[in-house]
Write a protein that holds these residues in place. Structure first.
Motif, short mmCIF file in Angstrom:
data_model
loop_
_atom_site.label_atom_id
_atom_site.label_comp_id
_atom_site.label_asym_id
_atom_site.label_seq_id
_atom_site.Cartn_x
_atom_site.Cartn_y
_atom_site.Cartn_z
N PRO A 256 0.82 -1.21 0.00
CA PRO A 256 0.00 0.00 0.00
C PRO A 256 0.85 1.27 0.00
N LYS A 257 0.34 2.28 -0.69
CA LYS A 257 1.01 3.57 -0.72
C LYS A 257 0.87 4.24 0.63
N ARG A 258 1.96 4.83 1.11
CA ARG A 258 1.92 5.44 2.42
C ARG A 258 2.36 6.90 2.33
N ASN A 259 1.58 7.77 2.96
CA ASN A 259 1.95 9.18 3.01
C ASN A 259 2.84 9.44 4.22
N LYS A 260 3.93 10.14 4.01
CA LYS A 260 4.84 10.48 5.10
C LYS A 260 4.27 11.61 5.95
N SER A 261 4.69 11.64 7.19
CA SER A 261 4.33 12.76 8.07
C SER A 261 5.29 13.92 7.80
N PHE A 262 4.80 15.14 8.06
CA PHE A 262 5.64 16.32 7.89
C PHE A 262 6.52 16.53 9.11
N SER A 263 7.68 17.07 8.90
CA SER A 263 8.54 17.47 10.02
C SER A 263 8.06 18.83 10.53
N LYS A 264 8.52 19.23 11.70
CA LYS A 264 8.11 20.52 12.27
C LYS A 264 8.54 21.69 11.38
N VAL A 265 9.71 21.55 10.80
CA VAL A 265 10.22 22.62 9.91
C VAL A 265 9.35 22.73 8.67
N GLN A 266 9.01 21.58 8.07
CA GLN A 266 8.17 21.58 6.87
C GLN A 266 6.80 22.20 7.17
N GLU A 267 6.22 21.80 8.29
CA GLU A 267 4.91 22.33 8.67
C GLU A 267 4.92 23.84 8.78
N LYS A 268 5.91 24.36 9.49
CA LYS A 268 5.98 25.80 9.73
C LYS A 268 6.15 26.56 8.42
N GLU A 269 7.01 26.07 7.55
CA GLU A 269 7.25 26.73 6.27
C GLU A 269 5.99 26.73 5.39
N ILE A 270 5.28 25.61 5.37
CA ILE A 270 4.08 25.50 4.53
C ILE A 270 2.98 26.42 5.05
N SER A 390 -1.08 13.43 4.56
CA SER A 390 0.08 13.49 5.46
C SER A 390 -0.22 14.29 6.72
N TYR A 391 -1.12 15.27 6.60
CA TYR A 391 -1.45 16.09 7.78
C TYR A 391 -2.19 15.26 8.83
N ARG A 392 -3.04 14.35 8.39
CA ARG A 392 -3.75 13.49 9.35
C ARG A 392 -2.76 12.61 10.09
N HIS A 393 -1.82 12.00 9.35
CA HIS A 393 -0.78 11.17 9.99
C HIS A 393 0.04 12.00 10.98
N THR A 394 0.41 13.20 10.55
CA THR A 394 1.27 14.07 11.37
C THR A 394 0.62 14.39 12.70
N TYR A 431 -3.09 1.12 12.39
CA TYR A 431 -2.84 2.45 11.81
C TYR A 431 -1.59 3.07 12.42
N LEU A 432 -1.45 2.99 13.74
CA LEU A 432 -0.29 3.57 14.42
C LEU A 432 1.01 2.89 13.98
N ARG A 433 0.93 1.59 13.74
CA ARG A 433 2.13 0.88 13.24
C ARG A 433 2.49 1.35 11.84
N ASP A 434 1.47 1.57 11.03
CA ASP A 434 1.72 1.99 9.65
C ASP A 434 2.39 3.35 9.57
N ILE A 435 2.05 4.27 10.48
CA ILE A 435 2.61 5.61 10.41
C ILE A 435 3.79 5.79 11.38
N ASP A 436 4.20 4.67 12.01
CA ASP A 436 5.35 4.72 12.95
C ASP A 436 5.16 5.76 14.04
N ALA A 437 3.93 5.82 14.57
CA ALA A 437 3.65 6.81 15.62
C ALA A 437 4.29 6.41 16.95
N ALA A 438 4.30 5.11 17.22
CA ALA A 438 4.83 4.63 18.50
C ALA A 438 6.29 4.24 18.34
#
Length: 451
Positions: A256-270, A390-394, A431-438
């Motif tokens: 499955p295609k996976r969307n990456k989470s944004f970093s703090k720097v990316q979020e702020k700039e966007i 990606s924002y939902r994952h983030t 879901y948490l495993r898929d987005i590497d939240a833990a």
């Protein structure tokens, strides 16, 4: 001395017993009359199953219609079909076998003469029984293959699509219909001599799915398989075909295609960039981020779905008809004044907040996906792994890690499940495993302890 268990464990003995049992099985089912719940606008017929000598399984034979459906009253139609059924039962009891030449059987049975006469077998060994009259009632042709009353591929698929349209959502039906029509086109181009739906084979479907695999992806191939299986099951349930062999075709493993989470720097700039360039897109992003809605759920929102008094939002979710979520204060403070807008207006439109946008939810999502690519992804050189999702994952990752600072793992996930809207703990954990939240804490000390 051989025990009963020993005999059962002897595969050769068991095989012989099973073979013997197979011969003892009844070779056919009792013929029945289908009356379509007494609906005269539909076709009535006699149907039965006969055991296939190669597979040993009972298989549905072609429906027997004869002249029954030319009669306009229930009584007359039932009388004709009852005669067909009575003669068919007599034939079966006397040894009629649709897989063999029955000429000798008919010629040797005096009581059947005058009722039916055999035409023999064609070059393929398929037996037919010609029409004769019994009490002024014509006995229909009974054969292994009876194309006169069969549905063509086009007719059967059109019939199935008409029924599916009544049960599927507009967006789901559109995708379903496109896949079924693509299969129909492929059959016409690659198998022009196959006209009837009952003559579509498992091999045909496998060849089609292989082409979908080589031209697109395993995921797309699997989607075609699901829809074709659904269509063939519907045709089987409506007694148009004898089996649904598509469900026997295996599902291919997909990544499955996976969307990456944004970093703090990316979020702020966007965010800084969108505040200047596209405030509508920024509010869209905040609905995904703060309210943890999927992009298509945001696209479905109407002005009336926002309840400022209860600080809640209602929406059509992925896994339910209607869901309600709270609107957190951080999101409430971002909302514009909606008091002068009509409840039925779309919350998001290309021109701004509040308006009428005559598109389905899938097309609206596609629009905002492309808008996000043009305004954000191209500007910041983000690859295909980043998107609105990606924002939902983030933000789910952020909330999870913040809760984990205070609560046990189970309580953390229990609280998080109320916020995200997952239906079960298993679904949330996957879901948490898929987005590497833990992520674990630093384990350097565990390595140093062994040095």
């Amino acid at each position: 001395m051989l025990t009963f268990t020993t005999i059962l464990q002897n595969e050769h003995v068991l095989e012989h017993v099973l073979e013997h049992d197979l011969h003892l099985k009844k070779q056919y089912s009792t013929p029945k009359i289908y009356t379509a719940n007494k609906d005269l606008s539909k076709r009535w017929y006699v149907y039965f199953s006969f055991r296939n000598p190669k597979t040993g399984k009972l298989e549905r034979m072609k429906n027997i219609y004869g002249k029954a459906n030319s009669y306009k009253t229930k009584e007359d139609r039932l009388a004709v079909l009852s005669t067909y059924r009575r003669v068919l039962i007599k034939l079966l009891n006397e040894g009629f076998n649709p897989h063999e030449d029955n000429s000798e059987l008919i010629n040797n049975k005096k009581e059947l003469k005058g009722v039916v006469s055999a035409s023999g077998s064609d070059e393929k060994g398929q037996t037919e029984i010609k029409e004769e009259k019994v009490n002024n009632t014509e006995i229909p042709m009974i054969s292994k293959v009876d194309n006169e009353n069969e549905m063509t591929i086009s007719e059967a698929l059109k019939f199935g699509l008409n029924l599916k349209e009544k049960t599927l959502r507009i967006s789901s039906f559109r995708s379903f219909s496109n896949r079924i029509k693509r299969f129909e086109t492929w059959m016409k181009e690659n198998n022009p001599n196959v006209h009837f739906v009952s003559t579509i084979s498992k091999k045909h479907v496998i060849q089609f799915l292989n082409e979908m695999l080589t031209s697109s992806s395993s995921r797309n191939r699997n989607n075609f398989r699901v829809d074709l299986s659904s269509m063939f099951q519907l045709l089987y349930d409506n007694e148009i075909i004898s089996s649904n062999f598509v469900k026997q075709i295996p599902v291919l493993k997909t990544t499955p295609k996976r969307n990456k989470s944004f970093s703090k720097v990316q979020e702020k700039e966007i965010v800084t960039y969108l505040e200047e360039k596209d405030t509508v897109l920024l509010l869209f992003v905040k609905f995904v981020s703060y309210n943890l809605l999927r992009p298509i759920e945001v696209c479905r929102l109407k002005v009336g779905d926002i309840n400022l008094e209860n600080k809640s939002v209602q929406f059509k979710a992925k896994n339910s008809q209607l869901k309600t979520k709270i609107i957190p204060e951080i999101m409430l403070s971002e909302l514009p004044d909606l008091s002068n807008l009509e409840p039925q207006m779309d919350l998001f439109t290309p021109q701004g907040i509040g308006g009428y946008w005559e598109l389905n939810a899938d097309s609206k999502r596609s629009y905002f996906t492309k808008r996000f690519k043009k305004v954000v992804k191209d500007r910041f050189s983000l690859d295909e792994n980043y998107g609105l999702y990606s924002y939902r994952h983030t933000y789910i990752t952020k909330i999870y890690r913040e809760l984990a600072k205070t609560y046990s793992p189970f309580e953390t996930k229990s609280r998080l499940m109320q916020i995200t809207g997952h239906n079960s703990m298993d679904a949330l954990e996957a879901y948490l495993r898929d987005i590497d939240a833990a992520l674990p804490s630093d384990y350097s000390h565990l390595i140093k302890a062994q040095e």
